[in-house]
Design a protein around this motif. Structure first.
Motif, PDB file in Angstrom:
ATOM      1  N   PRO A   1      -2.780   7.644  -7.362  1.00  0.00           N
ATOM      2  CA  PRO A   1      -3.241   8.767  -6.534  1.00  0.00           C
ATOM      3  C   PRO A   1      -4.519   8.473  -5.763  1.00  0.00           C
ATOM      4  CG  PRO A   1      -3.644   9.196  -8.864  1.00  0.00           C
ATOM      5  CD  PRO A   1      -2.791   7.962  -8.799  1.00  0.00           C
ATOM      6  N   ASN A   2      -5.331   7.546  -6.297  1.00  0.00           N
ATOM      7  CA  ASN A   2      -6.587   7.240  -5.619  1.00  0.00           C
ATOM      8  C   ASN A   2      -6.438   6.099  -4.610  1.00  0.00           C
ATOM      9  OD1 ASN A   2      -6.115   5.352  -7.593  1.00  0.00           O
ATOM     10  ND2 ASN A   2      -8.290   5.011  -8.043  1.00  0.00           N
ATOM     11  N   VAL A   3      -5.210   5.654  -4.356  1.00  0.00           N
ATOM     12  CA  VAL A   3      -4.960   4.640  -3.334  1.00  0.00           C
ATOM     13  C   VAL A   3      -3.975   5.236  -2.335  1.00  0.00           C
ATOM     14  CG1 VAL A   3      -4.233   2.275  -2.855  1.00  0.00           C
ATOM     15  CG2 VAL A   3      -5.288   2.823  -5.067  1.00  0.00           C
ATOM     16  N   PRO A   4      -4.451   6.039  -1.386  1.00  0.00           N
ATOM     17  CA  PRO A   4      -3.545   6.688  -0.430  1.00  0.00           C
ATOM     18  C   PRO A   4      -2.845   5.675   0.469  1.00  0.00           C
ATOM     19  CG  PRO A   4      -5.828   6.967   0.250  1.00  0.00           C
ATOM     20  CD  PRO A   4      -5.870   6.353  -1.120  1.00  0.00           C
ATOM     21  N   ALA A   5      -1.591   5.922   0.748  1.00  0.00           N
ATOM     22  CA  ALA A   5      -0.822   5.025   1.608  1.00  0.00           C
ATOM     23  C   ALA A   5      -1.244   5.209   3.058  1.00  0.00           C
ATOM     24  CB  ALA A   5       0.668   5.320   1.464  1.00  0.00           C
TER      25      ALA A   5
ATOM     26  N   LEU B   1       0.818  -1.214   0.000  1.00  0.00           N
ATOM     27  CA  LEU B   1       0.000   0.000   0.000  1.00  0.00           C
ATOM     28  C   LEU B   1       0.850   1.262   0.000  1.00  0.00           C
ATOM     29  CD1 LEU B   1      -2.790  -1.001   2.569  1.00  0.00           C
ATOM     30  CD2 LEU B   1      -2.941  -1.012   0.083  1.00  0.00           C
ATOM     31  N   GLN B   2       1.933   1.228   0.748  1.00  0.00           N
ATOM     32  CA  GLN B   2       2.781   2.413   0.849  1.00  0.00           C
ATOM     33  C   GLN B   2       3.579   2.676  -0.426  1.00  0.00           C
ATOM     34  OE1 GLN B   2       4.852   1.311   4.417  1.00  0.00           O
ATOM     35  NE2 GLN B   2       3.288   2.168   5.777  1.00  0.00           N
TER      36      GLN B   2
END
Length: 283
Positions: free
Chosen positions: A158-162, A152-153
């Motif tokens: 941009p639409n998958v915030p860490a 995830l990080q």
């Protein structure tokens, strides 16, 4: 654990909801035919007699008391045989009459006591469930937690915030989401019964398997000895939760504050305890 025994208990629990639905309409309708009355009585009594052998000796007296009651406390038996007996103290002309229309109200005389019986039966599922394999499975899954975070990080979308884990509450959000991938019923911040005038809460409860999940995040003042001490204090409280058969503690140590994580895990993982315990340190 006997899978046959567990299946029979689960069938009885499923059947209890059918009985509850069947009897719930008696006082709503205000009329119960002799056939419906007899059918309801027979269904409950058959359930009761088949459930008793599964109730442990320490709980059996309470289980039977929920049915029998006594001279001053009326329970399920009173409702079953006199569901439409009118309360002589009820005044129908008073909208807010302090006395129920019925001598043996469904909600208090039957339903509350039936719920207690069902919870005692549910507890027997936990008693025949071996907690250690479930704790081992949770440890195996959450050992991949750092890899999960890394994916995830490292996402560039941009639409998958860490996710940012700055404090223990952030950790709990992610752990709760992971648990919901595995269990339908995940209860956050479930209360432990009061003790000594105070109430405490478990981070998560998995009632289907009787497991409490606790999270810890290390910091400057929370290192090896302090983590172990806090876990032991917490576990002493959590053990009083009626659904607790095992405790899984996830210790998140991103800054490597722990000097001996393997020792902490080994010292606090006890498969033979009641409740069984398991600690997993991830970094």
């Amino acid at each position: 654990m006997s899978s046959n025994k567990r299946a029979k208990i689960e069938n009885l629990i499923d059947e209890s909801y059918q009985i509850e639905s069947m009897l719930s309409t008696w006082q709503e309708d205000g009329v119960v035919s002799p056939e419906r009355l007899r059918s309801g009585q027979e269904c409950y009594q058959s359930w009761y007699m088949r459930a008793i052998p599964f109730i442990s000796e320490v709980s059996r007296e309470k289980f039977t008391d929920m049915y029998e009651g006594g001279m001053f406390i009326q329970r399920i038996k009173s409702f079953l045989f006199k569901p439409l007996e009118i309360n002589q103290f009820h005044d129908p002309s008073q909208i807010d009459s302090p006395f129920s229309k019925w001598t043996h109200p469904y909600s208090t005389t039957f339903l509350d006591n039936f719920h207690t019986q069902r919870s005692l039966l549910q507890a027997e599922i936990y008693s025949v469930t071996e907690a250690a394999p479930i704790l081992a499975e949770l440890a195996e899954i959450f050992a991949r937690f750092p890899s999960f975070l890394q994916v995830l990080q490292n996402s560039k979308k941009p639409n998958v915030p860490a996710p940012r884990i700055a404090k223990e509450e952030d950790l709990q959000v992610l752990v709760g989401a992971c648990l919901r991938l595995m269990y339908d019923d995940v209860r956050p911040e479930d209360y432990v019964p009061e003790h000594g005038g105070g109430r405490s809460r478990v981070d998560f409860l998995l009632p289907a398997v009787g497991i409490v999940v606790e999270t810890k995040m290390t910091r400057e003042t929370l290192t090896d000895r302090k983590v172990g001490d806090e876990l032991m204090i917490d576990w002493g409280r959590y053990a009083r939760h009626p659904d607790c058969r095992g405790i899984f503690a996830l210790v998140y140590d991103p800054d490597r504050k722990l000097i001996n994580p393997a020792g902490l895990q080994a010292d606090l993982t006890q498969n033979q305890n009641n409740p069984a315990t398991r600690v997993l340190v991830v970094r």
